[in-house]
Scaffold this active site. Structure first.
Site, PDB file in Angstrom:
ATOM      1  CE  LYS B  84     -26.282 -11.886  25.472  1.00 50.47           C
ATOM      2  NZ  LYS B  84     -25.091 -13.189  25.815  1.00 50.47           N
ATOM      3  CB  SER B 153     -26.936 -16.216  26.132  1.00 51.52           C
ATOM      4  OG  SER B 153     -25.758 -15.603  26.407  1.00 51.52           O
ATOM      5  CB  SER B 177     -23.358 -16.961  25.079  1.00 54.63           C
ATOM      6  OG  SER B 177     -23.851 -17.867  25.670  1.00 54.63           O
TER       7      SER B 177
END
Lengths: 65, 450
Positions: B84, B153, B177
Site C-alpha cells: 500500500k 483504505s 481498512s
C-alpha cells in the site's frame, strides 16, 4: 455510529462544536458539507462517551490489566 | 513448468513451493503478473506504481539463487508482493495519495517491506491508498462490479489481490481498512495483534490504532506473512518484545468453539445476518460449538470510543501538514482533522479509560471461546461514493486483537460475503489454525468476472 439521535444533550454538544468550528475556521468552512458531517459524527461520539461516567479512583488509562 | 496462463492464479504459498521446486521461474512469475496488470488494471486501477524494472531485476537474482542450489532460500523466495502506498519503499515513491508528496522517495524500506524482502519476496509495486489511509473514496474499482467500492483504505491492495494481479499485498488498518476491503473483494484479510508487526516506515494515521496487515488469497499465505514480518522492532515504540510462536497449519485443527457476536448480527443487513447464521450452522454441523455472545459495553459505545480516539490522534498527526500544505488534503480528511482539533484532551483521556474497560470485556469474552465469529462488514460492497462502514472491524482495531476475514459466499447480486474471526491477543497461530479449519469447510470463491 448509527442514526444520530435527537437527544437534547447530543444537540447541545453539537452546538458547542459548531460554535467552536465557527470561531476557529469561519463561516465558509462551517458551510462545507464534509465539515457538517464531521461535526455530526464527532457530536455523537462525544455525547455517547459523556454518558459513561468513571470513578475518579479507577486506574489511569495506560496501565495494563 | 506450470502453464504460464495459470501463474497469476497461484497463491503466495503455491508460488513459493513451485519456485523452490524449480517448477516455476521467478522471472516468469513476475512477467506473468506484469502482463496481467497491463491487461486488466486499466479497469481496476489497483496500482499506484508498478516497479517493473526493479521487480524483474530481483526476480533474475532470485532465479540465480535457485539455480545455484537454493540453499537458505527464504520462505517467500521469488514470490511477488505489493505494498500500500503508505509503506515506505527505498528508491520508490511513497506518496499516500497526497500531491505534495509526489516526489517523496524514501531512502529506506518500511520494516514490514524489508522483512518480506529478507524472506525472499519481490516488491512488484505500490497499490492505491485513500489519501493518508482515511475515507475519501479512491479511484480503484471493485473487481466484482465496476459500480461498487473495493473498500478502503487498502483499496488497491485488496483489488490487486482479488484481480489476480499479485498474490500478497501489505495493507494497514486503523478502523477497518484491511478486513473490510478483503470482505468487499472476496479475498482473505488478516491483521495481527497491535504491536506484533512493526509500523516503522508506515505513514501514520492514528498511532494507537494503526496496524500492519495483509491481503491474500489463503490462510496459509497469511501465515507466511506473519512468519516473515512479525517480531520485535526496537525502533518502533509500539512493537512488542515477545517471542513469535510458529504457525503450523499442516496438522488438522480440532473443531473450534465460536462465540457468535449478537451485537454484530443486529447491526448487519438481513442478507448478511442470514448468511452468517447459515455459516454458523454449517460449522456447527461440522463439529464446531457455537454459542451467542454479546459485548459488555454496547457496540455504540465501542464505536464512539474508537471514533474519538481516531479523530483526535489523526488531528495530532495532520494539523501541521494541513497548515503547511493548505488545500492539499482531500475534503473528508481535511474536515475530519479540523473537527478533531476542536475535541478536548480530557475527553480523549476519558475515552482511553473506557477503552481499557472495553478491552477487558472483550478479553473476558474470548476467554470462554476459541474465537469470535461475526460478519466482517454490515453489508456487501456499497457504491463508489464511500469506502464502506467500519463498524464491525473497528472494535478489534480499538482493542488491538488479531482478526481475519474469510470470503464465505456470494450474495444474490454475486458480490462477496465474508465472515470475521477474532482471536485472543498474541494468539495468532491459534487464530490462523481456526481460520484454516473454517476455510477448508467454506471452500474457495471463484475469481471475479474480469
Amino acid at each position: 455510529m448509527q442514526d444520530a439521535p435527537q437527544d437534547p444533550a447530543r444537540l447541545a454538544v453539537l452546538e458547542r462544536l459548531r460554535a467552536s468550528a465557527l470561531e476557529t475556521y469561519g463561516e465558509e468552512r462551517l458551510a462545507d458539507a464534509a465539515v457538517a458531517f464531521a461535526l455530526q459524527a464527532a457530536a455523537t461520539a462525544v455525547w455517547r462517551i459523556m454518558q459513561e461516567p468513571l470513578d475518579p479512583l479507577d486506574p489511569e488509562p495506560y496501565t495494563r490489566g | 513448468m506450470a502453464e504460464p496462463t495459470a501463474l497469476h492464479e497461484l497463491t503466495a504459498a503455491q508460488a513459493a513451493r513451485l519456485v523452490r521446486d524449480r517448477q516455476v521461474s521467478p522471472v516468469e512469475l513476475v512477467q506473468a503478473l506484469l502482463a496481467r496488470a497491463e491487461r486488466i488494471d486499466g479497469r481496476v486501477h489497483a496500482w499506484e506504481t508498478l516497479a517493473a524494472d526493479g521487480a524483474l531485476a530481483a526476480a533474475r537474482a532470485a532465479e540465480r539463487q535457485v539455480a545455484d542450489g537454493g540453499r537458505s532460500l527464504g520462505p517467500l523466495h521469488g514470490v511477488p508482493f505489493a505494498a500500500k502506498d503508505i509503506f515506505d519503499t527505498a528508491g520508490l515513491r511513497t506518496a499516500a495519495g497526497f500531491e505534495p508528496y509526489h516526489a517523496r522517495v524514501p531512502a529506506a524500506d518500511a520494516e514490514a517491506v524489508a522483512r518480506l524482502k529478507r524472506a525472499g519476496a519481490i516488491l512488484l509495486g505500490k497499490t492505491v491508498t485513500t489519501q493518508f489511509a482515511y475515507a475519501d473514496p479512491p479511484r480503484t474499482v471493485n473487481p466484482w462490479s465496476a459500480d461498487r467500492t473495493p473498500g478502503g483504505s487498502s483499496s488497491g491492495s485488496a483489488a490487486a489481490v482479488a484481480a489476480r494481479q499479485v498474490p500478497l499485498a501489505l495493507g494497514s488498518q486503523t478502523a477497518g481498512s484491511v478486513l473490510r476491503p478483503a470482505a468487499y473483494t472476496g479475498v482473505v484479510g488478516f491483521k495481527p495483534s497491535y504491536g506484533r508487526v512493526s509500523k516503522r516506515g508506515v505513514l501514520p494515521f492514528a498511532w494507537s490504532l494503526d496496524h500492519v496487515g495483509v491481503l491474500a488469497r489463503s490462510v496459509e499465505d497469511c501465515a507466511l506473512f506473519l512468519a516473515a514480518t512479525a517480531g520485535f522492532d526496537p525502533a518502533d515504540p509500539d512493537s512488542a518484545d515477545l517471542p513469535v510462536p510458529a504457525v503450523d497449519l499442516s496438522q488438522p485443527a480440532p473443531p473450534p468453539g465460536f462465540g457468535l457476536l449478537r451485537d454484530a448480527l443486529d447491526r448487519s443487513a438481513p442478507q448478511v445476518r442470514d448468511h452468517v447464521q447459515g455459516v454458523a450452522r454449517r460449522l456447527a454441523a461440522e463439529g464446531a460449538s457455537v454459542q451467542e455472545v454479546s459485548l459488555d459495553d454496547g457496540l455504540d459505545l465501542v464505536l464512539a470510543v474508537l471514533h474519538l480516539t481516531m479523530q483526535v490522534e489523526a488531528a495530532a498527526v495532520h494539523w501541521q501538514l494541513l497548515e503547511q500544505f493548505p488545500g492539499a488534503h482531500a475534503p473528508r480528511l481535511r474536515a475530519y482533522v479540523e473537527v478533531g482539533r476542536l475535541l478536548p484532551g480530557a475527553l480523549y483521556l476519558h475515552a482511553q479509560r473506557l477503552r481499557r474497560r472495553i478491552v477487558a470485556g472483550l478479553e473476558r469474552l474470548l476467554a470462554g471461546v476459541d474465537a469470535l465469529l461475526l460478519p466482517t462488514a454490515v453489508n456487501v460492497a456499497p457504491g463508489p461514493e464511500t469506502t464502506g462502514d467500519p463498524s464491525l472491524q473497528a472494535p478489534f482495531s480499538l482493542a488491538g486483537l488479531p482478526a481475519i476475514s474469510l470470503p464465505s459466499g456470494l450474495s444474490e447480486e454475486r458480490l462477496p460475503l465474508a465472515v470475521q474471526l477474532v482471536g485472543a491477543r498474541w494468539q495468532e497461530p491459534r487464530l490462523l489454525a481456526i481460520a484454516r479449519w473454517v476455510e477448508l469447510r467454506l471452500g474457495p470463491l471463484p475469481a471475479p468476472p474480469l
